[in-house]
Design an enzyme around this catalytic site. Structure first.
Site, PDB file in Angstrom:
ATOM      1  N   VAL A  95       0.835  -1.196   0.000  1.00  0.00           N
ATOM      2  CA  VAL A  95       0.000   0.000   0.000  1.00  0.00           C
ATOM      3  C   VAL A  95       0.872   1.249   0.000  1.00  0.00           C
ATOM      4  O   VAL A  95       1.809   1.361   0.802  1.00  0.00           O
ATOM      5  CB  VAL A  95      -0.929   0.027   1.241  1.00  0.00           C
ATOM      6  CG1 VAL A  95      -1.810   1.264   1.227  1.00  0.00           C
ATOM      7  CG2 VAL A  95      -1.776  -1.239   1.294  1.00  0.00           C
ATOM      8  N   CYS A  96       0.547   2.174  -0.887  1.00  0.00           N
ATOM      9  CA  CYS A  96       1.277   3.447  -0.937  1.00  0.00           C
ATOM     10  C   CYS A  96       0.478   4.502  -0.171  1.00  0.00           C
ATOM     11  O   CYS A  96      -0.464   5.090  -0.687  1.00  0.00           O
ATOM     12  CB  CYS A  96       1.472   3.880  -2.391  1.00  0.00           C
ATOM     13  SG  CYS A  96       2.406   5.411  -2.553  1.00  0.00           S
ATOM     14  N   LEU A  97       0.850   4.690   1.084  1.00  0.00           N
ATOM     15  CA  LEU A  97       0.213   5.695   1.938  1.00  0.00           C
ATOM     16  C   LEU A  97       1.317   6.309   2.776  1.00  0.00           C
ATOM     17  O   LEU A  97       2.011   5.599   3.508  1.00  0.00           O
ATOM     18  CB  LEU A  97      -0.859   5.045   2.829  1.00  0.00           C
ATOM     19  CG  LEU A  97      -1.768   5.986   3.613  1.00  0.00           C
ATOM     20  CD1 LEU A  97      -2.642   6.827   2.686  1.00  0.00           C
ATOM     21  CD2 LEU A  97      -2.644   5.200   4.579  1.00  0.00           C
TER      22      LEU A  97
END
Length: 245
Positions: free
Chosen positions: A173-175
């Protein structure tokens, strides 16, 4: 949204210099006063597409209380029988208990503990977006929390295979708050609302799935078609996505 909210959340979708979701804490007195609750900016934006908090948060609090009572009884029994004292919880476990007991989840979100009461450091969050490209889908995220929490963020992966520019096919996840922008004042609630917002407003400028990001940027209609095909179970290009609706 003014300084009095305590947080500024902005989706920066224009300009090459801005390439990711950005959370900027800038009024720490209010943040501390709010006892480590999730940033108002994330919550307000996410709650525009989410129903009011449901039963899952109260169930969580009840579960935590029951776990604490049972642990205390077990510790008392061990001490009275002369056995070696039960290992005390780490600071990370105590902080996680607090975070979970204070969760304020919308009805579209649930928390479960697959390993039962003896393993609260590993749990799952399911998100069911009720608007946007991903409306009608159910997406499950696994959380692995280390004993050094909150000094390092939980490890979060998407268990559901999803066609999304900010989630790759392996579930990464890109957060930004799970990476370089994590701070100990943030908590599980903050992460959950950040994940909700990823489904409300996917971002093509900081992608993990570069192909999906290009389609989102250049042909939103095709992107919507691909998302629906993936969610109902089917191929997007050469990749098969199991049904998640």
């Amino acid at each position: 949204m003014g300084i009095e909210t305590g947080w500024l959340f902005s989706i920066l979708s224009h300009g090459a210099a801005f390439s990711r979701f950005l959370l900027v804490p800038f009024a720490f007195p209010k943040l501390v006063r709010d006892s480590l609750r999730a940033g108002d900016g994330i919550r307000r934006r996410a709650e525009q597409a989410a129903a009011p908090a449901g039963d899952s948060s109260s169930n969580c609090r009840t579960m935590i209380k029951l776990f604490k009572i049972k642990d205390q009884k077990r510790e008392d029994a061990a001490n009275s029988s002369g056995k070696a004292p039960i290992k005390k919880q780490s600071a990370g476990e105590l902080r996680l208990h607090k975070d979970i007991s204070e969760l304020n989840l919308p009805k579209s979100t649930d928390i479960t503990f697959p390993n039962g009461k003896d393993d609260l450091m590993n749990f799952e969050i399911s998100i069911r977006p009720d608007e946007g490209y991903y409306q009608g889908g159910t997406f499950i995220f696994t959380f692995q929390v280390s004993p050094s929490y909150p000094h390092e963020p939980p490890k979060v992966k998407c268990k559901t295979k999803v066609y999304h520019p900010n989630i790759d096919l392996e579930g990464n996840v890109c957060l930004n708050i799970l990476r370089e922008d994590w701070k100990p004042v943030l908590n599980i609630n903050t992460i959950v609302y950040g994940l909700i917002l990823l489904f409300m407003q996917p971002n093509d400028e900081d992608p993990l799935n570069h192909e999906a990001a290009v389609v989102l940027r250049d042909n939103p209609k095709l992107f919507e078609t691909n998302v629906k095909r993936a969610m109902t179970g089917g191929y997007v290009g050469q990749v098969y996505f199991p049904r998640c609706t």
